[in-house]
Design an enzyme around this catalytic site. Structure first.
Site, PDB file in Angstrom:
ATOM      1  N   GLY A  19      -4.354   3.753   3.107  1.00  0.00           N
ATOM      2  CA  GLY A  19      -4.065   3.498   4.515  1.00  0.00           C
ATOM      3  C   GLY A  19      -2.605   3.102   4.641  1.00  0.00           C
ATOM      4  N   VAL A  60      -2.503   0.484  -0.263  1.00  0.00           N
ATOM      5  CA  VAL A  60      -1.535   0.394   0.833  1.00  0.00           C
ATOM      6  C   VAL A  60      -0.454   1.452   0.635  1.00  0.00           C
ATOM      7  CG1 VAL A  60       0.085  -1.075   2.068  1.00  0.00           C
ATOM      8  CG2 VAL A  60      -1.982  -2.073   1.057  1.00  0.00           C
ATOM      9  N   LYS A  61      -0.345   2.335   1.610  1.00  0.00           N
ATOM     10  CA  LYS A  61       0.622   3.431   1.543  1.00  0.00           C
ATOM     11  C   LYS A  61       1.921   2.983   2.214  1.00  0.00           C
ATOM     12  CE  LYS A  61       0.290   8.464   2.162  1.00  0.00           C
ATOM     13  NZ  LYS A  61      -0.472   9.487   2.923  1.00  0.00           N
ATOM     14  N   ILE A  62       3.022   3.104   1.486  1.00  0.00           N
ATOM     15  CA  ILE A  62       4.299   2.557   1.933  1.00  0.00           C
ATOM     16  C   ILE A  62       5.387   3.617   1.779  1.00  0.00           C
ATOM     17  CG2 ILE A  62       6.084   0.841   1.371  1.00  0.00           C
ATOM     18  CD1 ILE A  62       3.870  -1.098   0.684  1.00  0.00           C
TER      19      ILE A  62
END
Length: 214
Positions: A56, A82-84
């Site tokens: 996400g 966690v997509k960054i």
């Protein structure tokens, strides 16, 4: 090489999961917006379908805000990643989240140097984008191969997720280039499933069976 599905469409995820070949899901703000649903609601439903990493993405650009957003995403479910985005602020957020035991996926990677920096910041995954590099006349598969070689030489545990996959040839070439994972749209999976000789073979088997019964 493992497969993730790149979508926020729950029905597509259900269909792919039923066939047994996906082990995770990647989403982004554009994919979630396309569904016209609340982010948390979509992610909760996805985690109930697929027992594997679910990416996400944050929408903030400052490190402190990305960290806060990442903590919220991570609390949704133990499988959350966690997509960054690949920026200096993004890597600062990756460092903190990694220290807190939160898995991260650094996205929008377009060079081996970016992938190496992300890995050293502690990223669980890096996502180089094949199709978008191809669009500007570059070779995304060379990038996958370079990253895989560098990670192997230096014993870097960060996994490579091939993203922006446009067609089945991309998938095969990514596997040959050393990608750990390919995240693939459902329509590409559908193309991978089909072959005209399979269809004609099934038709012949059925015709022979019907003829034998007469």
């Amino acid at each position: 090489m493992r497969f993730f599905i790149d979508t926020a469409n729950v029905e597509e995820i259900k269909k792919a999961n039923r066939m047994g070949f996906i082990s995770g899901v990647t989403t982004n703000p554009s994919l979630v917006a396309k569904e016209g649903r609340d982010f948390n609601e979509v992610i909760q439903e996805i985690t109930s379908i697929v027992d594997g990493p679910i990416s996400g993405e944050v929408v903030s650009l400052e490190a402190d805000e990305m960290i806060a957003e990442g903590r919220v995403i991570a609390k949704i479910h133990p499988n959350m990643v966690v997509k960054i985005p690949m920026t200096g602020e993004g890597l600062a957020a990756v460092k903190v989240l990694t220290e807190e035991g939160i898995k991260t996926n650094v996205t929008l990677v377009f060079s081996a140097t970016q992938a190496l920096l992300a890995a050293r910041a502690g990223a669980t995954y890096v996502s180089p984008f094949l199709g978008r590099l191809d669009d500007i006349g570059d070779d995304g598969l060379v990038l996958i191969r370079d990253i895989a070689d560098i990670f192997e030489i230096h014993g870097i545990p960060t996994e490579i997720i091939s993203a922006s996959v446009r067609h089945p040839i991309h998938v095969i070439e990514c596997a040959k280039a050393g990608a750990d994972i390919a995240t693939v749209p459902f329509k590409v999976f559908e193309q991978m499933l089909k072959h005209p000789l399979t269809d004609s073979g099934i038709d012949k088997f059925l015709a022979d069976w019907e003829a034998a019964k007469k």
